[in-house]
Design an enzyme around this catalytic site. Structure first.
Site, PDB file in Angstrom:
ATOM      1  N   TRP A  99      75.285  76.335 104.249  1.00 21.89           N
ATOM      2  CA  TRP A  99      75.624  76.077 105.623  1.00 21.89           C
ATOM      3  C   TRP A  99      75.203  77.016 106.318  1.00 21.89           C
ATOM      4  O   TRP A  99      74.769  77.075 107.690  1.00 21.89           O
ATOM      5  CB  TRP A  99      77.207  75.957 105.777  1.00 21.89           C
ATOM      6  CG  TRP A  99      77.971  74.994 104.854  1.00 21.89           C
ATOM      7  CD1 TRP A  99      78.425  75.040 103.843  1.00 21.89           C
ATOM      8  CD2 TRP A  99      77.624  73.462 105.157  1.00 21.89           C
ATOM      9  NE1 TRP A  99      79.022  73.660 103.502  1.00 21.89           N
ATOM     10  CE2 TRP A  99      78.222  72.848 104.153  1.00 21.89           C
ATOM     11  CE3 TRP A  99      76.809  72.976 106.050  1.00 21.89           C
ATOM     12  CZ2 TRP A  99      78.383  71.373 104.024  1.00 21.89           C
ATOM     13  CZ3 TRP A  99      76.891  71.568 106.178  1.00 21.89           C
ATOM     14  CH2 TRP A  99      77.477  70.937 105.080  1.00 21.89           C
ATOM     15  N   ASP A 166      81.179  81.469 111.251  1.00 22.38           N
ATOM     16  CA  ASP A 166      81.512  80.201 110.789  1.00 22.38           C
ATOM     17  C   ASP A 166      82.712  80.561 109.705  1.00 22.38           C
ATOM     18  O   ASP A 166      82.515  80.934 108.573  1.00 22.38           O
ATOM     19  CB  ASP A 166      80.505  79.396 110.192  1.00 22.38           C
ATOM     20  CG  ASP A 166      80.739  78.176 109.435  1.00 22.38           C
ATOM     21  OD1 ASP A 166      81.861  77.624 109.725  1.00 22.38           O
ATOM     22  OD2 ASP A 166      79.986  77.337 109.050  1.00 22.38           O
ATOM     23  N   LYS A 190      89.162  71.867 106.545  1.00 25.10           N
ATOM     24  CA  LYS A 190      89.388  72.483 105.609  1.00 25.10           C
ATOM     25  C   LYS A 190      90.511  72.900 105.342  1.00 25.10           C
ATOM     26  O   LYS A 190      91.375  72.975 104.398  1.00 25.10           O
ATOM     27  CB  LYS A 190      88.384  73.570 105.291  1.00 25.10           C
ATOM     28  CG  LYS A 190      86.840  73.020 105.448  1.00 25.10           C
ATOM     29  CD  LYS A 190      86.151  72.412 104.329  1.00 25.10           C
ATOM     30  CE  LYS A 190      84.869  72.237 104.593  1.00 25.10           C
ATOM     31  NZ  LYS A 190      84.234  71.464 103.487  1.00 25.10           N
TER      32      LYS A 190
END
Length: 355
Positions: A99, A166, A190
């Protein structure tokens, strides 16, 4: 048979949050309409957004001068929106996995990107240390938890420039010093809500600094000025987030979530270290408490598929590791219970006894 959800995302939510959201989808607050069909401008929905925003600020002790907005598009859209809004000439990125690498790729469209460090040569099994951050960078971007590789930065780094993070897979699992960041973003699926909403915490006076024109929907200022209501927001995921944030608060806040996370990790990593069939994949000092990755030891590698089937038959759901690492991944987000972790540990002990 009871099921234990270890999926990496979308992930498990507290049962009471699921039930409250489901009830609202049938009849929202007794209004006779479903949450899925009411107007986002409805008077009885605005308090949901307001409360969700207030809870984010309260739980993370967000300082004055920061805004919280709820956006669509997932963290992947923020990979683009962040440099659009903050990268004027140069940005620094810490490459700790898939990511982070995707975020870097998007940033390169907007200016110079300096990769300050990377653990790619070791399949991202550790977090780089002692790297130099350019003092003239507009920001340092980090990915705090790496779901695929099972590493995590569970503390604030010292940086000479503002940070952007992030936090998709560990937000609300620990206290955060928000003042060190110009922007924090997190896909909520999540640890906070169902898929469909992204939480963004942004420093107001950091906006409007770049010289480029920004498309309306990609401009953070658009959403700050309009209170997440410039266009139709993801109504049901925001409601689900609000109920889950209420649950976090009622259960002791992020301090208690941190304690629970460390306890779950202690139990599972302890069994991985004890059990001769398994071994961890991440450097011990950088191991994630959110996504616990492990594989079979070389001697027992041929038993990998057998253990996955055995654990699945015992009610363990979603423990297959990502293809980049292989083996197994037990995602232990806020809603995961000690009971669930102990059930997985029992599977590991039973399988060891059989082999």
């Amino acid at each position: 048979m009871k099921k234990y959800n270890f999926n990496a995302g979308p992930s498990m939510l507290p049962r009471e949050v699921i039930e409250a959201t489901a009830a609202a989808c049938l009849d929202f607050e007794g209004c006779g309409l479903s949450l899925m069909e009411i107007s986002h401008r409805a008077k009885n929905f605005q308090p949901v957004v307001d409360k969700a925003e207030a809870l984010v600020k309260e739980l993370l002790d967000v300082p004055f001068g920061y805004s919280v907005v709820f956006l669509a598009g997932g963290a992947s859209t923020e990979f683009c929106r962040v440099p659009y809004n903050f990268l004027e000439k140069k940005a620094a990125y810490l490459n700790t996995g898939t990511w982070a690498k995707k975020a870097m790729k998007e940033a390169k469209l907007f200016g110079e990107v300096v990769e300050v460090a990377s653990s790619a040569e070791a399949n991202y099994s550790y977090i780089p240390k002692n790297f130099e951050i350019p003092a003239d960078a507009d920001y340092l971007h980090i990915t705090t938890n790496n779901t695929i590789f099972g590493t995590e930065i569970r503390r604030e780094l010292d940086s000479p420039v503002p940070m952007i993070a992030d936090m998709s897979s560990d937000i609300m699992s620990r206290p955060v010093d928000v003042s060190k960041y110009n922007c924090i973003y997190a896909g909520a699926q999540k640890n906070v809500s169902m898929a469909g909403v992204t939480i963004v915490i942004v420093k107001d006076d950091a906006l409007g600094k770049v010289s480029r024109p920004i498309p309306t929907m990609l401009d953070y200022m658009t959403h700050v000025k309009n209170g997440s209501m410039f266009n139709t927001p993801p109504v049901v995921p925001i409601y689900c987030a609000m109920k889950n944030l209420e649950w976090v608060k009622a259960n002791g806040g992020v301090e208690e979530m941190d304690r629970r996370a460390r306890k779950r990790a202690e139990i599972l990593y302890g069994e991985i270290e004890r059990n001769k069939l398994f071994k961890g994949t991440a450097a011990e000092e950088d191991r994630s408490v959110m996504n616990i990755c492990f594989v079979m030891t070389d001697e027992y590698k041929e038993l990998e598929a057998d253990f996955l089937q055995y654990a699945t038959d015992k009610g363990m759901v979603g423990i297959k590791g990502h293809r980049s690492v292989g083996g197994f991944r037990a995602s232990c987000y806020n809603a995961q219970t000690i009971e669930g972790v102990e059930a997985l540990v029992q599977c590991m002990k039973e399988f060891e006894a059989q082999h």
